[in-house]
Design a protein around this motif. Sequence first.
Motif, PDB file in Angstrom:
ATOM      1  N   GLY A  83       0.627  -1.196   0.137  1.00  0.00           N
ATOM      2  CA  GLY A  83       0.000   0.066  -0.026  1.00  0.00           C
ATOM      3  C   GLY A  83       0.776   1.290   0.084  1.00  0.00           C
ATOM      4  N   VAL A  84       0.759   2.009  -1.105  1.00  0.00           N
ATOM      5  CA  VAL A  84       1.674   3.351  -1.255  1.00  0.00           C
ATOM      6  C   VAL A  84       0.828   4.297  -0.793  1.00  0.00           C
ATOM      7  CG1 VAL A  84       3.147   4.378  -2.843  1.00  0.00           C
ATOM      8  CG2 VAL A  84       2.956   2.041  -3.026  1.00  0.00           C
ATOM      9  N   PHE A  85       1.467   5.075   0.147  1.00  0.00           N
ATOM     10  CA  PHE A  85       0.717   6.455   0.507  1.00  0.00           C
ATOM     11  C   PHE A  85       2.244   7.461   0.364  1.00  0.00           C
ATOM     12  CE2 PHE A  85      -0.920   3.056   2.659  1.00  0.00           C
ATOM     13  CZ  PHE A  85      -2.589   3.468   2.460  1.00  0.00           C
ATOM     14  N   LEU A  86       2.231   8.315  -0.743  1.00  0.00           N
ATOM     15  CA  LEU A  86       3.085   9.110  -0.733  1.00  0.00           C
ATOM     16  C   LEU A  86       2.444  10.574  -0.557  1.00  0.00           C
ATOM     17  CD1 LEU A  86       4.757   7.581  -3.892  1.00  0.00           C
ATOM     18  CD2 LEU A  86       5.775   7.723  -1.507  1.00  0.00           C
ATOM     19  N   PRO A  87       3.226  11.799  -0.547  1.00  0.00           N
ATOM     20  CA  PRO A  87       2.854  12.888  -0.591  1.00  0.00           C
ATOM     21  C   PRO A  87       2.098  13.337  -1.786  1.00  0.00           C
ATOM     22  CG  PRO A  87       5.275  12.740   0.201  1.00  0.00           C
ATOM     23  CD  PRO A  87       4.915  11.518  -0.186  1.00  0.00           C
ATOM     24  N   ARG A  88       1.018  14.091  -1.578  1.00  0.00           N
ATOM     25  CA  ARG A  88       0.185  14.466  -2.740  1.00  0.00           C
ATOM     26  C   ARG A  88       1.083  15.046  -3.795  1.00  0.00           C
ATOM     27  NH1 ARG A  88      -4.634  13.075  -2.514  1.00  0.00           N
ATOM     28  NH2 ARG A  88      -5.879  12.763  -0.550  1.00  0.00           N
ATOM     29  N   GLY A  89       0.764  14.892  -5.107  1.00  0.00           N
ATOM     30  CA  GLY A  89       1.566  15.257  -6.080  1.00  0.00           C
ATOM     31  C   GLY A  89       2.664  14.689  -6.555  1.00  0.00           C
ATOM     32  N   THR A  90       3.069  13.384  -5.684  1.00  0.00           N
ATOM     33  CA  THR A  90       4.374  13.052  -6.116  1.00  0.00           C
ATOM     34  C   THR A  90       4.205  12.180  -7.416  1.00  0.00           C
ATOM     35  OG1 THR A  90       4.889  12.560  -3.797  1.00  0.00           O
ATOM     36  CG2 THR A  90       6.043  11.172  -5.219  1.00  0.00           C
ATOM     37  N   VAL A  91       5.169  12.081  -8.056  1.00  0.00           N
ATOM     38  CA  VAL A  91       5.020  11.278  -9.340  1.00  0.00           C
ATOM     39  C   VAL A  91       6.046  10.313  -9.504  1.00  0.00           C
ATOM     40  CG1 VAL A  91       5.539  11.307 -11.966  1.00  0.00           C
ATOM     41  CG2 VAL A  91       4.028  12.893 -10.767  1.00  0.00           C
ATOM     42  N   VAL A  92       5.883   8.892  -9.703  1.00  0.00           N
ATOM     43  CA  VAL A  92       6.810   7.925  -9.339  1.00  0.00           C
ATOM     44  C   VAL A  92       7.346   7.629 -10.772  1.00  0.00           C
ATOM     45  CG1 VAL A  92       7.234   5.500  -8.491  1.00  0.00           C
ATOM     46  CG2 VAL A  92       5.569   6.884  -7.507  1.00  0.00           C
ATOM     47  N   ARG A  93       8.495   7.757 -10.773  1.00  0.00           N
ATOM     48  CA  ARG A  93       9.232   7.407 -12.342  1.00  0.00           C
ATOM     49  C   ARG A  93       9.950   5.872 -12.045  1.00  0.00           C
ATOM     50  NH1 ARG A  93       7.769  10.844 -15.842  1.00  0.00           N
ATOM     51  NH2 ARG A  93       7.710  13.061 -15.161  1.00  0.00           N
ATOM     52  N   GLY A  94      10.362   5.294 -13.390  1.00  0.00           N
ATOM     53  CA  GLY A  94      10.973   4.066 -13.372  1.00  0.00           C
ATOM     54  C   GLY A  94      12.344   4.358 -12.790  1.00  0.00           C
ATOM     55  N   GLY A  95      12.894   3.272 -12.003  1.00  0.00           N
ATOM     56  CA  GLY A  95      14.176   3.692 -11.317  1.00  0.00           C
ATOM     57  C   GLY A  95      14.096   4.348  -9.991  1.00  0.00           C
ATOM     58  N   ASP A  96      13.150   4.732  -9.435  1.00  0.00           N
ATOM     59  CA  ASP A  96      12.729   5.237  -8.047  1.00  0.00           C
ATOM     60  C   ASP A  96      12.680   4.037  -7.259  1.00  0.00           C
ATOM     61  OD1 ASP A  96      12.717   8.053  -9.221  1.00  0.00           O
ATOM     62  OD2 ASP A  96      10.476   8.353  -8.830  1.00  0.00           O
ATOM     63  N   VAL A  97      12.948   4.449  -5.971  1.00  0.00           N
ATOM     64  CA  VAL A  97      12.948   3.186  -5.076  1.00  0.00           C
ATOM     65  C   VAL A  97      11.921   3.668  -3.831  1.00  0.00           C
ATOM     66  CG1 VAL A  97      14.102   2.033  -3.302  1.00  0.00           C
ATOM     67  CG2 VAL A  97      15.211   2.710  -5.711  1.00  0.00           C
ATOM     68  N   LEU A  98      11.075   2.803  -3.624  1.00  0.00           N
ATOM     69  CA  LEU A  98      10.135   2.964  -2.754  1.00  0.00           C
ATOM     70  C   LEU A  98      10.663   2.405  -1.211  1.00  0.00           C
ATOM     71  CD1 LEU A  98       6.845   1.824  -4.640  1.00  0.00           C
ATOM     72  CD2 LEU A  98       7.682   4.085  -3.821  1.00  0.00           C
ATOM     73  N   VAL A  99      10.558   2.866  -0.133  1.00  0.00           N
ATOM     74  CA  VAL A  99      10.877   2.394   1.151  1.00  0.00           C
ATOM     75  C   VAL A  99       9.849   1.966   2.056  1.00  0.00           C
ATOM     76  CG1 VAL A  99      12.539   2.473   3.146  1.00  0.00           C
ATOM     77  CG2 VAL A  99      12.865   3.866   0.863  1.00  0.00           C
ATOM     78  N   THR A 100       9.659   0.726   2.292  1.00  0.00           N
ATOM     79  CA  THR A 100       8.458   0.287   3.043  1.00  0.00           C
ATOM     80  C   THR A 100       8.629   0.436   4.556  1.00  0.00           C
ATOM     81  OG1 THR A 100       9.372  -1.854   3.383  1.00  0.00           O
ATOM     82  CG2 THR A 100       8.339  -1.605   1.372  1.00  0.00           C
ATOM     83  N   GLN A 101       7.741   0.431   5.208  1.00  0.00           N
ATOM     84  CA  GLN A 101       7.782   0.438   6.754  1.00  0.00           C
ATOM     85  C   GLN A 101       8.740  -0.326   7.476  1.00  0.00           C
ATOM     86  OE1 GLN A 101       3.876  -0.258   7.995  1.00  0.00           O
ATOM     87  NE2 GLN A 101       3.416   1.420   9.007  1.00  0.00           N
ATOM     88  N   ASP A 102       8.962  -1.546   6.967  1.00  0.00           N
ATOM     89  CA  ASP A 102       9.821  -2.542   7.620  1.00  0.00           C
ATOM     90  C   ASP A 102      11.300  -1.947   6.969  1.00  0.00           C
ATOM     91  OD1 ASP A 102       9.889  -3.567   5.283  1.00  0.00           O
ATOM     92  OD2 ASP A 102       9.168  -5.595   5.720  1.00  0.00           O
ATOM     93  N   GLY A 103      11.424  -0.974   6.122  1.00  0.00           N
ATOM     94  CA  GLY A 103      12.779  -0.708   5.556  1.00  0.00           C
ATOM     95  C   GLY A 103      13.326  -1.306   4.330  1.00  0.00           C
ATOM     96  N   SER A 104      12.454  -2.242   3.823  1.00  0.00           N
ATOM     97  CA  SER A 104      12.868  -2.941   2.845  1.00  0.00           C
ATOM     98  C   SER A 104      12.617  -2.080   1.470  1.00  0.00           C
ATOM     99  CB  SER A 104      12.094  -4.257   2.576  1.00  0.00           C
ATOM    100  OG  SER A 104      10.602  -4.183   2.620  1.00  0.00           O
ATOM    101  N   LEU A 105      13.479  -2.472   0.269  1.00  0.00           N
ATOM    102  CA  LEU A 105      13.415  -1.537  -0.680  1.00  0.00           C
ATOM    103  C   LEU A 105      12.449  -2.113  -1.952  1.00  0.00           C
ATOM    104  CD1 LEU A 105      17.186  -0.423  -0.781  1.00  0.00           C
ATOM    105  CD2 LEU A 105      15.076   0.707   0.213  1.00  0.00           C
ATOM    106  N   LEU A 106      11.873  -1.441  -2.762  1.00  0.00           N
ATOM    107  CA  LEU A 106      11.194  -1.880  -3.928  1.00  0.00           C
ATOM    108  C   LEU A 106      11.529  -0.905  -4.983  1.00  0.00           C
ATOM    109  CD1 LEU A 106       7.501  -2.292  -2.219  1.00  0.00           C
ATOM    110  CD2 LEU A 106       9.156  -4.248  -2.965  1.00  0.00           C
TER     111      LEU A 106
END
Length: 188
Positions: free
Chosen positions: A48-71
């Motif tokens: 479940g992704v909850f980013l600040p409003r207006g955030t655009v996710v680009r290919g190559g960006d990295v999402l950080v999960t609550q438990d610290g793992s990277l996507l």
Amino acid sequence: MLQVSKLVPQGQGLAPVLLRRAATVTLDWDVRQKSRFDTESSEGRRVGVFLPRGTVVRGGDVLVTQDGSLLRVIAAPQPVLKITACTDHHHGHDHDPAFDLMRAAYHLGNRHVPIELRPDHLKIEPDHVLADMLRAMHLTVAEVREPFEPEGGAYTAAPACHGHSHGHGHHSHDHSHGHHHAHGHDHG
């Protein structure tokens, strides 16, 4: 469900080995321009992704999960129209294919169409009305499945172009000659 509320643009500052090991999420443009969405990682975990409003996710960006793992985000191939200049030479010698593309980008921009700009082509989402217009402008329009990374509009937090804003206007600050406090700011 894994929660994500942090995005690291292009994985900056993260160790390459961590990025290589990271699970991935493959997202098309429709999803990547939303700041809240659910998806599934390459390991099959719900995210479940909850980013600040207006955030655009680009290919190559990295999402950080609550438990610290990277996507790591992969821009999904999706149906797009790939617009290239017609290199036919029947237009005469003064004809510049790059100018055709520039003109096409201008017309599309006027219509607020999300558009990916490349040196040798443009990409837009499928739209047969626009495709006809572009073909009428002597451009080649092909339907392909490729990742779509449109330009950010004026509202995205693009990094400023450093080096151009400094030093050019160094005379401008002394034009006011100290009069700016003479306007009686007595808001009593």
